[in-house]
Design a protein around this motif. Structure first.
Motif, PDB file in Angstrom:
ATOM      1  N   PHE A 193       0.836  -1.213   0.000  1.00 23.89           N
ATOM      2  CA  PHE A 193       0.000   0.000   0.000  1.00 23.89           C
ATOM      3  C   PHE A 193       0.867   1.258   0.000  1.00 23.89           C
ATOM      4  O   PHE A 193       0.648   2.177  -0.802  1.00 23.89           O
ATOM      5  CB  PHE A 193      -0.923  -0.019   1.216  1.00 23.89           C
ATOM      6  N   TYR A 202       1.114   3.896  -3.014  1.00 22.19           N
ATOM      7  CA  TYR A 202       0.685   5.274  -2.796  1.00 22.19           C
ATOM      8  C   TYR A 202       1.813   6.233  -3.147  1.00 22.19           C
ATOM      9  O   TYR A 202       1.593   7.250  -3.823  1.00 22.19           O
ATOM     10  CB  TYR A 202       0.254   5.465  -1.347  1.00 22.19           C
ATOM     11  N   GLY A 244      -7.993  11.872   0.424  1.00 22.41           N
ATOM     12  CA  GLY A 244      -8.130  11.093   1.659  1.00 22.41           C
ATOM     13  C   GLY A 244      -7.838   9.612   1.492  1.00 22.41           C
ATOM     14  O   GLY A 244      -8.113   8.823   2.391  1.00 22.41           O
ATOM     15  N   GLY A 245      -7.258   9.241   0.359  1.00 28.48           N
ATOM     16  CA  GLY A 245      -6.972   7.830   0.119  1.00 28.48           C
ATOM     17  C   GLY A 245      -5.932   7.276   1.083  1.00 28.48           C
ATOM     18  O   GLY A 245      -5.985   6.092   1.445  1.00 28.48           O
ATOM     19  N   ALA A 270      -7.768   6.701   4.401  1.00 26.86           N
ATOM     20  CA  ALA A 270      -8.727   5.602   4.234  1.00 26.86           C
ATOM     21  C   ALA A 270      -8.003   4.267   4.206  1.00 26.86           C
ATOM     22  O   ALA A 270      -8.442   3.292   4.834  1.00 26.86           O
ATOM     23  CB  ALA A 270      -9.536   5.812   2.957  1.00 26.86           C
ATOM     24  N   GLY A 271      -6.884   4.208   3.500  1.00 26.85           N
ATOM     25  CA  GLY A 271      -6.149   2.954   3.401  1.00 26.85           C
ATOM     26  C   GLY A 271      -5.530   2.560   4.721  1.00 26.85           C
ATOM     27  O   GLY A 271      -5.630   1.398   5.139  1.00 26.85           O
ATOM     28  N   ALA A 286      -8.277   1.411   7.085  1.00 28.88           N
ATOM     29  CA  ALA A 286      -8.837   0.107   6.715  1.00 28.88           C
ATOM     30  C   ALA A 286      -7.846  -1.015   7.016  1.00 28.88           C
ATOM     31  O   ALA A 286      -8.221  -2.072   7.548  1.00 28.88           O
ATOM     32  CB  ALA A 286      -9.215   0.105   5.238  1.00 28.88           C
ATOM     33  N   LEU A 287      -6.588  -0.776   6.697  1.00 25.24           N
ATOM     34  CA  LEU A 287      -5.592  -1.824   6.940  1.00 25.24           C
ATOM     35  C   LEU A 287      -5.424  -2.057   8.442  1.00 25.24           C
ATOM     36  O   LEU A 287      -5.377  -3.209   8.903  1.00 25.24           O
ATOM     37  CB  LEU A 287      -4.252  -1.447   6.306  1.00 25.24           C
ATOM     38  N   ALA A 297     -11.879   8.132  -1.790  1.00 23.10           N
ATOM     39  CA  ALA A 297     -10.810   7.794  -0.849  1.00 23.10           C
ATOM     40  C   ALA A 297     -10.567   6.291  -0.822  1.00 23.10           C
ATOM     41  O   ALA A 297      -9.414   5.826  -0.904  1.00 23.10           O
ATOM     42  CB  ALA A 297     -11.154   8.306   0.546  1.00 23.10           C
ATOM     43  N   ALA A 298     -11.638   5.532  -0.720  1.00 24.55           N
ATOM     44  CA  ALA A 298     -11.485   4.076  -0.667  1.00 24.55           C
ATOM     45  C   ALA A 298     -10.924   3.542  -1.983  1.00 24.55           C
ATOM     46  O   ALA A 298     -10.084   2.635  -1.999  1.00 24.55           O
ATOM     47  CB  ALA A 298     -12.826   3.424  -0.347  1.00 24.55           C
ATOM     48  N   VAL A 316      -8.971   5.107  -4.080  1.00 27.07           N
ATOM     49  CA  VAL A 316      -7.546   5.460  -4.127  1.00 27.07           C
ATOM     50  C   VAL A 316      -6.733   4.488  -3.272  1.00 27.07           C
ATOM     51  O   VAL A 316      -5.635   4.064  -3.649  1.00 27.07           O
ATOM     52  CB  VAL A 316      -7.340   6.916  -3.663  1.00 27.07           C
ATOM     53  N   ALA A 317      -7.263   4.131  -2.130  1.00 27.14           N
ATOM     54  CA  ALA A 317      -6.561   3.200  -1.244  1.00 27.14           C
ATOM     55  C   ALA A 317      -6.382   1.846  -1.911  1.00 27.14           C
ATOM     56  O   ALA A 317      -5.288   1.262  -1.891  1.00 27.14           O
ATOM     57  CB  ALA A 317      -7.328   3.061   0.070  1.00 27.14           C
ATOM     58  N   SER A 351      -3.871   2.134  -4.759  1.00 25.67           N
ATOM     59  CA  SER A 351      -2.505   2.202  -4.245  1.00 25.67           C
ATOM     60  C   SER A 351      -1.997   0.817  -3.879  1.00 25.67           C
ATOM     61  O   SER A 351      -0.855   0.446  -4.209  1.00 25.67           O
ATOM     62  CB  SER A 351      -2.445   3.120  -3.024  1.00 25.67           C
ATOM     63  N   PHE A 352      -2.818   0.071  -3.182  1.00 19.88           N
ATOM     64  CA  PHE A 352      -2.398  -1.272  -2.766  1.00 19.88           C
ATOM     65  C   PHE A 352      -2.076  -2.140  -3.977  1.00 19.88           C
ATOM     66  O   PHE A 352      -1.027  -2.799  -4.030  1.00 19.88           O
ATOM     67  CB  PHE A 352      -3.492  -1.921  -1.916  1.00 19.88           C
ATOM     68  N   ALA A 388      -8.138  -7.268   4.444  1.00 20.83           N
ATOM     69  CA  ALA A 388      -8.145  -6.148   5.389  1.00 20.83           C
ATOM     70  C   ALA A 388      -8.840  -4.928   4.786  1.00 20.83           C
ATOM     71  O   ALA A 388      -9.644  -4.262   5.454  1.00 20.83           O
ATOM     72  CB  ALA A 388      -6.715  -5.796   5.794  1.00 20.83           C
ATOM     73  N   LEU A 389      -8.554  -4.637   3.520  1.00 24.14           N
ATOM     74  CA  LEU A 389      -9.173  -3.473   2.891  1.00 24.14           C
ATOM     75  C   LEU A 389     -10.680  -3.674   2.753  1.00 24.14           C
ATOM     76  O   LEU A 389     -11.467  -2.772   3.046  1.00 24.14           O
ATOM     77  CB  LEU A 389      -8.539  -3.220   1.521  1.00 24.14           C
ATOM     78  N   GLY A 438     -12.241  -3.238   6.048  1.00 25.48           N
ATOM     79  CA  GLY A 438     -12.247  -1.831   6.411  1.00 25.48           C
ATOM     80  C   GLY A 438     -13.295  -1.049   5.626  1.00 25.48           C
ATOM     81  O   GLY A 438     -13.961  -0.170   6.166  1.00 25.48           O
ATOM     82  N   ARG A 497     -16.832   1.071   6.795  1.00 27.07           N
ATOM     83  CA  ARG A 497     -17.182   2.436   6.404  1.00 27.07           C
ATOM     84  C   ARG A 497     -18.669   2.567   6.135  1.00 27.07           C
ATOM     85  O   ARG A 497     -19.252   3.639   6.342  1.00 27.07           O
ATOM     86  CB  ARG A 497     -16.454   2.810   5.109  1.00 27.07           C
TER      87      ARG A 497
END
Lengths: 186, 186
Positions: A148, A152, A168-169, A172-173, A176-177, B140-141, B143-144, B147-148, B176-177, B180, B184
């Motif tokens: 992650f 990012y 806000g990613g 958020a990540g 969540a993680l 946001a989610a 993007v997370a 990224s991962f 996990a994501l 998470g 939300r």
DNA sequence: GTCTATATGCGGATAGAC
DNA sequence: GTCTATCCGCATATAGAC
């Protein structure tokens, strides 16, 4: 002293770090590096056998620096706060030394670098993650967090988040993680 | 017909894709591309004004292909299964077209590429994530998750996971994501 | 539309004088 | 240890003949 030493391995390493941080988008060039040191390119070969050897030294230096930054950032009390602080320190390093970070993530150079140099980095990630999952050696969770952060950092640097930004990613990540890791503990 | 056309923009694009997939580690070279087409390098300039124009065409092609793959993989019923299928399709694309994927993640080329070409990719990610967070536009989610996946693909490709492999890091991260993201929604 | 020839620039690396 | 001079390779791109 007819031919006094104008440079040294340490000076070359330092100039290479500056060049990596200030230079353009292309990689290191021995010509540019020599120019910065007031020396001609062939002189560098008296101090490093070839370019790869210099790059390996840079990777080891970067590993040590990043390891120190992560250890320092992990001083927070709460496990979640410590993990977030370490994550932000990781991203800050990638932001401020983007080209050094690229070198560090080159597996061929990584394989040639000393194992100790990268140990603090990996151990810190394992510790921060382990404090949440209650497994001191949760490789899977550490790999997930690493992926992650690496992703990012890469998307941020290459501008893929665009003008609107990550929105806000990151938070958020991380949230969540962390939540998912905590669930692993139970 | 004294000078019959030996190639075309479409043929060049196809050969460039082959070259990207089979070629070594360096980027596209117009010389190699022309050689593969049985043509000399300068001839390519009759079909694309310069190398960047060809790369933009490659990015648009890649965006369409990845978008199709994600849409096809998202046909699963359960939101979590659909998200995992889309994630695996994303990684599979990055694995099988690593150098095309690199081009697609180059922000400068991305900025020049048509917006529609990348729309299916982003929309699918937003939909799969939105089904879990109950927010159809949870940037946001998304993007997370992006990224991962981007980070995992990069570390995997560059061999940073080493001989021991990712050790379940993909599954751990996706789980996990997803957990998470579900939280939300509540 | 394709060709040969060339301009121009970059890079890493080596030989041999001092 | 540093220098000049050079080798060799790579690349993008252009001029002009056919």
């Amino acid at each position: 002293m007819p031919y006094p030493a104008k440079t040294s391995p340490e000076a070359i390493l330092g100039a290479a770090l500056e060049l990596l941080e200030q230079g353009g988008e292309d990689g290191l060039s021995l010509r540019a590096l020599a120019g910065r040191l007031g020396v001609k390119a062939p002189s560098l070969y008296r101090h490093y056998p070839d370019k790869a050897a210099l790059e390996v030294a840079l990777v080891e230096h970067g590993n040590r620096r990043l390891g120190e930054a992560l250890v320092a950032a992990s001083r927070e009390g709460e496990p979640e706060a410590a993990l977030e602080a370490a994550a932000r320190a990781y991203l800050e390093f990638a932001r401020t030394h983007p080209r050094l970070y690229d070198l560090m993530m080159d597996a061929r150079l990584s394989a040639l670098a000393s194992r100790e140099s990268g140990k603090a980095v990996w151990n810190t990630v394992l510790q921060r993650v382990g404090a949440l999952t209650r497994d001191p050696d949760d490789t899977a969770a550490a790999v997930a967090l690493w992926s992650f952060l690496h992703g990012y950092a890469g998307l941020e640097r290459s501008g893929m988040f665009g003008a609107s930004g990550p929105k806000g990613g990151l938070e958020a990540g991380l949230r969540a993680l962390a939540a998912g890791f905590k669930a692993r503990a139970g």
